[in-house]
Write a protein that holds these residues in place. Structure first.
Motif, PDB file in Angstrom:
ATOM      1  N   ARG A 108      21.457  -3.801   5.776  1.00  0.00           N
ATOM      2  CA  ARG A 108      20.290  -4.537   5.792  1.00  0.00           C
ATOM      3  C   ARG A 108      19.733  -4.608   7.129  1.00  0.00           C
ATOM      4  NH1 ARG A 108      19.677  -8.805   1.355  1.00  0.00           N
ATOM      5  NH2 ARG A 108      20.827  -7.771  -0.433  1.00  0.00           N
ATOM      6  N   PRO A 109      18.404  -4.852   7.214  1.00  0.00           N
ATOM      7  CA  PRO A 109      17.913  -4.931   8.488  1.00  0.00           C
ATOM      8  C   PRO A 109      18.334  -6.146   9.169  1.00  0.00           C
ATOM      9  CG  PRO A 109      16.138  -4.312   6.881  1.00  0.00           C
ATOM     10  CD  PRO A 109      17.326  -4.685   6.109  1.00  0.00           C
ATOM     11  N   GLU A 110      18.399  -6.487  10.415  1.00  0.00           N
ATOM     12  CA  GLU A 110      19.034  -7.153  11.361  1.00  0.00           C
ATOM     13  C   GLU A 110      18.394  -8.699  10.650  1.00  0.00           C
ATOM     14  OE1 GLU A 110      20.227  -8.436  15.943  1.00  0.00           O
ATOM     15  OE2 GLU A 110      19.574  -6.571  15.339  1.00  0.00           O
ATOM     16  N   ASP A 111      17.094  -8.678  10.696  1.00  0.00           N
ATOM     17  CA  ASP A 111      16.351 -10.180  10.274  1.00  0.00           C
ATOM     18  C   ASP A 111      16.971 -10.577   8.968  1.00  0.00           C
ATOM     19  OD1 ASP A 111      14.878  -8.031   9.008  1.00  0.00           O
ATOM     20  OD2 ASP A 111      13.362  -9.322   8.684  1.00  0.00           O
ATOM     21  N   ARG A 112      17.478  -9.715   7.899  1.00  0.00           N
ATOM     22  CA  ARG A 112      17.911 -10.143   6.598  1.00  0.00           C
ATOM     23  C   ARG A 112      19.445 -10.314   6.495  1.00  0.00           C
ATOM     24  NH1 ARG A 112      16.442  -6.348   2.578  1.00  0.00           N
ATOM     25  NH2 ARG A 112      17.308  -7.681   1.178  1.00  0.00           N
ATOM     26  N   SER A 113      19.996  -9.801   7.662  1.00  0.00           N
ATOM     27  CA  SER A 113      21.678  -9.948   7.711  1.00  0.00           C
ATOM     28  C   SER A 113      22.287 -10.966   8.649  1.00  0.00           C
ATOM     29  CB  SER A 113      22.158  -8.673   8.144  1.00  0.00           C
ATOM     30  OG  SER A 113      21.933  -7.948   9.090  1.00  0.00           O
ATOM     31  N   ALA A 114      21.019 -11.699   9.406  1.00  0.00           N
ATOM     32  CA  ALA A 114      21.607 -12.513  10.759  1.00  0.00           C
ATOM     33  C   ALA A 114      22.694 -13.646  10.102  1.00  0.00           C
ATOM     34  CB  ALA A 114      20.512 -13.177  11.271  1.00  0.00           C
ATOM     35  N   ALA A 115      22.440 -14.129   9.072  1.00  0.00           N
ATOM     36  CA  ALA A 115      23.435 -15.258   8.579  1.00  0.00           C
ATOM     37  C   ALA A 115      24.841 -14.729   8.269  1.00  0.00           C
ATOM     38  CB  ALA A 115      22.857 -15.958   7.363  1.00  0.00           C
ATOM     39  N   LEU A 116      24.683 -13.442   7.632  1.00  0.00           N
ATOM     40  CA  LEU A 116      25.839 -12.936   7.486  1.00  0.00           C
ATOM     41  C   LEU A 116      27.001 -12.461   8.822  1.00  0.00           C
ATOM     42  CD1 LEU A 116      28.228 -11.861   5.326  1.00  0.00           C
ATOM     43  CD2 LEU A 116      26.782  -9.693   5.162  1.00  0.00           C
ATOM     44  N   ILE A 117      26.050 -11.886   9.481  1.00  0.00           N
ATOM     45  CA  ILE A 117      26.844 -11.393  10.750  1.00  0.00           C
ATOM     46  C   ILE A 117      27.325 -12.671  11.601  1.00  0.00           C
ATOM     47  CG2 ILE A 117      26.093 -10.590  12.888  1.00  0.00           C
ATOM     48  CD1 ILE A 117      24.134  -8.578  11.556  1.00  0.00           C
ATOM     49  N   GLN A 118      26.591 -13.676  11.665  1.00  0.00           N
ATOM     50  CA  GLN A 118      26.995 -15.091  12.050  1.00  0.00           C
ATOM     51  C   GLN A 118      28.276 -15.652  11.488  1.00  0.00           C
ATOM     52  OE1 GLN A 118      25.771 -15.917  15.083  1.00  0.00           O
ATOM     53  NE2 GLN A 118      27.224 -17.575  15.253  1.00  0.00           N
ATOM     54  N   ALA A 119      28.366 -15.496  10.428  1.00  0.00           N
ATOM     55  CA  ALA A 119      29.518 -16.093   9.405  1.00  0.00           C
ATOM     56  C   ALA A 119      30.617 -15.152   9.936  1.00  0.00           C
ATOM     57  CB  ALA A 119      29.159 -16.028   7.867  1.00  0.00           C
ATOM     58  N   CYS A 120      30.455 -13.932   9.937  1.00  0.00           N
ATOM     59  CA  CYS A 120      31.569 -13.012  10.293  1.00  0.00           C
ATOM     60  C   CYS A 120      32.168 -13.270  11.793  1.00  0.00           C
ATOM     61  CB  CYS A 120      31.044 -11.471  10.194  1.00  0.00           C
ATOM     62  SG  CYS A 120      30.655 -10.913   8.508  1.00  0.00           S
ATOM     63  N   LYS A 121      31.270 -13.357  12.665  1.00  0.00           N
ATOM     64  CA  LYS A 121      31.827 -13.895  14.021  1.00  0.00           C
ATOM     65  C   LYS A 121      32.728 -15.038  14.085  1.00  0.00           C
ATOM     66  CE  LYS A 121      27.854 -11.790  16.641  1.00  0.00           C
ATOM     67  NZ  LYS A 121      26.794 -12.203  17.380  1.00  0.00           N
ATOM     68  N   MET A 122      32.473 -15.815  13.137  1.00  0.00           N
ATOM     69  CA  MET A 122      33.241 -17.124  13.114  1.00  0.00           C
ATOM     70  C   MET A 122      34.704 -16.820  12.681  1.00  0.00           C
ATOM     71  SD  MET A 122      30.372 -19.963  11.364  1.00  0.00           S
ATOM     72  CE  MET A 122      31.708 -20.670  10.638  1.00  0.00           C
ATOM     73  N   TYR A 123      34.649 -15.576  11.961  1.00  0.00           N
ATOM     74  CA  TYR A 123      35.969 -15.471  11.431  1.00  0.00           C
ATOM     75  C   TYR A 123      36.797 -14.309  12.252  1.00  0.00           C
ATOM     76  CZ  TYR A 123      35.514 -18.397   7.508  1.00  0.00           C
ATOM     77  OH  TYR A 123      34.966 -19.642   6.838  1.00  0.00           O
ATOM     78  N   GLY A 124      36.222 -14.023  13.399  1.00  0.00           N
ATOM     79  CA  GLY A 124      36.624 -12.805  14.362  1.00  0.00           C
ATOM     80  C   GLY A 124      36.173 -11.362  13.856  1.00  0.00           C
ATOM     81  N   ILE A 125      35.270 -11.397  12.856  1.00  0.00           N
ATOM     82  CA  ILE A 125      35.009  -9.949  12.320  1.00  0.00           C
ATOM     83  C   ILE A 125      33.582  -9.453  13.151  1.00  0.00           C
ATOM     84  CG2 ILE A 125      34.136  -8.798  10.262  1.00  0.00           C
ATOM     85  CD1 ILE A 125      35.672 -11.018   8.565  1.00  0.00           C
ATOM     86  N   GLN A 126      33.789  -8.188  13.603  1.00  0.00           N
ATOM     87  CA  GLN A 126      32.409  -7.938  14.330  1.00  0.00           C
ATOM     88  C   GLN A 126      31.738  -7.159  13.158  1.00  0.00           C
ATOM     89  OE1 GLN A 126      33.889  -4.853  17.099  1.00  0.00           O
ATOM     90  NE2 GLN A 126      34.473  -6.194  18.603  1.00  0.00           N
TER      91      GLN A 126
END
Length: 142
Positions: free
Chosen positions: A12-30
């Motif tokens: 998805r475009p970055e503006d529609r995936s920001a929340a998921l990307i941020q959640a992944c970072k919390m779990y150490g997922i790039q």
């Protein structure tokens, strides 16, 4: 200890995936946004129909609602005075309500055919009037 690095491509475009990307970072997922689709105005959409002629407006996705409101700059005043809205599902209904008015019909089964069936079961042919169906130019499946 696990030294593996997990990577996730979000289609998805970055503006529609920001929340998921941020959640992944919390779990150490790039996580990386890699849009696989493009939203653009088709030739058919460049010539808007006379919106005031339609008693019903159907939306088949949140993207369609947002594109209509934000890119085409269609305001509630552009539609007929007593316009009614129908939605393919709950998320789309929320987008319609946020931009226009609450959807009077929300498909029981979230698909184009589900929206059609819900409409036919709730609205008679006599009271339906003209219907404007706003959707993607091409869809996958139903």
């Amino acid at each position: 200890m696990n030294d593996q690095i997990y990577r996730l491509l979000v289609a998805r475009p970055e503006d529609r995936s920001a929340a998921l990307i941020q959640a992944c970072k919390m779990y150490g997922i790039q996580a990386f946004a890699v849009p696989l689709t493009e939203q653009r105005l088709t030739e058919a959409a460049k010539d808007l129909p006379r919106l005031k002629e339609y008693g019903w407006v159907f939306f088949t996705s949140v993207n369609a609602v947002n594109f209509t409101a934000d890119i085409l700059k269609v305001d509630i005043s552009d539609f007929a005075q007593n316009v009614r809205f129908a939605s393919v599902g709950r998320a789309t209904a929320r987008a319609i309500a946020a931009n226009y008015l609450p959807a009077e019909i929300v498909a029981e089964r979230a698909s184009s055919s589900g929206l059609t069936q819900s409409f036919i079961s709730q609205v008679s042919a006599i009271e339906s009037g003209k219907v404007l169906w706003i959707c993607a130019e091409k869809t996958i499946g139903d």
